[in-house]
Enzyme design. Structure first.
Site, PDB file in Angstrom:
ATOM      1  CG  MET A 101      -4.108  -8.084   2.605  1.00  0.00           C
ATOM      2  SD  MET A 101      -3.856  -9.105   3.854  1.00  0.00           S
ATOM      3  CE  MET A 101      -1.864  -8.627   3.098  1.00  0.00           C
ATOM      4  CB  CYS A 102      -4.740  -2.733   4.329  1.00  0.00           C
ATOM      5  SG  CYS A 102      -6.440  -1.614   3.181  1.00  0.00           S
ATOM      6  CD  GLU A 103       1.468  -5.159   3.590  1.00  0.00           C
ATOM      7  OE1 GLU A 103       2.683  -4.759   4.243  1.00  0.00           O
ATOM      8  OE2 GLU A 103       1.992  -6.154   2.921  1.00  0.00           O
TER       9      GLU A 103
END
Length: 355
Positions: free
Chosen positions: A1-3
């Site tokens: 996932m991205c942050e």
């Protein structure tokens, strides 16, 4: 996932400290990094489709000590779209006279069912597509930046969220919007940072810093991050929560009382009589040392408290609720709850002015 990383302060601040923590997480998010900020009211975007901790530009951003009231940063672990500049967050579009920056964390499927009108993606990502949909809907519905408009914006975000995991940040340089997935499939946290400042530890490195050495006592605001960056008192967003920040203060939430609303309640509870909107604004300016409250922001707080059932407009008024001469009081049946919520809520100045 991205942050995700979002920052909104009452004054222009240097983002170096937060970026220093953020970049350590790029080892697990190697497909791109980017940052949007508004040093002079107009957006600047720096982004690359490479790992942040290997990016020379990222070091330049840190060491040039750019300053802005609002920042949006993103590190990417690609789930849709190739590694390329056009697929790297944040994305930017012009909405009338506003320059909107947007970043997303999550994966969406079937989102092409959302009909675009006037705004179209350049790249291949689900994120840019739904950003264009958000702008299309804001323009189509003629949404204004007020409480009713934020409620409508929440409805649009919930429609997008139907298609999968969806956390996002977006800003026009004046307001910062932060939304968390209604099923909680991605984390999102916020931190209220205000003086007096002390020592903190960065979560991703063995490093302790005294914020008092680098922060002005006049600076305060909020930091939003996918996961906490420091050992400070970070709090989680509620699932499906939209928060809106301006000038370093949370001014809207569909899930909790904001500090703005608590300040208004404090003014009303400490007055023996009904209080006009004009007088509420004057008291907020007097009581809040660092945060400025214009009439439009105070109206957002008043409208929220009316809708949440904490206050009433006096029946003797002959003006609409948003008129400066409109008067308000707390609902008697809510006063015990209000007093509990206000317990321990303090300002630097404590005396309410009513004359």
């Amino acid at each position: 996932m991205c942050e995700l990383l979002g920052i909104c302060f009452n004054k222009k601040v240097n983002v170096e400290l937060s970026l220093n923590s953020f970049k350590h997480r790029s080892e697990d998010h190697p497909n791109g990094w980017g940052i949007a900020f508004y040093p002079d009211g107009f957006v600047r975007v720096i982004k690359e489709p490479i790992k942040m901790n290997e990016a020379l530009l990222a070091e330049c951003v840190r060491w040039t000590k750019i300053k802005s009231n609002i920042f949006i940063a993103h590190i990417r672990k690609a789930s849709a779209g190739s590694e390329s500049y056009v697929n790297t967050h944040p994305f930017v579009r012009k909405l009338e006279d506003k320059e909107i920056a947007f970043a997303h964390n999550g994966t969406l499927l079937g989102y092409e069912d959302l009909e675009l009108d006037g705004y179209y993606p350049i790249g291949e990502t689900d994120s840019e597509y739904v950003f264009c949909y958000l702008l299309s809907q804001i323009e189509k519905r003629e949404i204004e930046w007020n409480k009713e408009g934020f409620d409508e914006m929440l409805d649009i975000l919930l429609d997008i969220n139907y298609y999968g995991a969806f956390n996002c940040l977006f800003s026009d340089g004046e307001y910062l919007f932060a939304y968390k997935d209604y099923r909680g499939r991605r984390e999102l946290h916020f931190l209220k940072r205000k003086p007096p400042y002390g020592r903190i530890r960065l979560e991703d490195e063995d490093y302790i810093i005294n914020l008092g050495d680098v922060k002005s006592v006049r600076e305060e605001g909020f930091i939003i991050a996918t996961n906490p960056l420091t050992n400070e008192d970070w709090k989680s967003f509620e699932n499906g929560e939209l928060m809106v920040f301006k000038n370093g203060e949370m001014i809207y939430s569909n899930k909790r009382l904001t500090d703005l609303e608590l300040k208004i309640l404090k003014i009303l509870r400490e007055s023996p009589h009904r209080v006009s909107l004009k007088k509420i604004i004057e008291n907020l300016e007097y009581l809040s040392r660092n945060i400025r409250h214009d009439a439009s922001v105070v109206r957002i707080g008043i409208r929220s408290l009316l809708d949440k059932g904490y206050i009433k407009q006096d029946s003797r008024d002959t003006v609409n609720w948003d008129d400066l001469e409109a008067t308000f009081y707390t609902k008697p049946e809510k006063r015990v709850e209000i007093d509990k919520r206000l317990k321990g809520f303090r300002w630097r100045r404590n005396r309410i002015i009513m004359s």
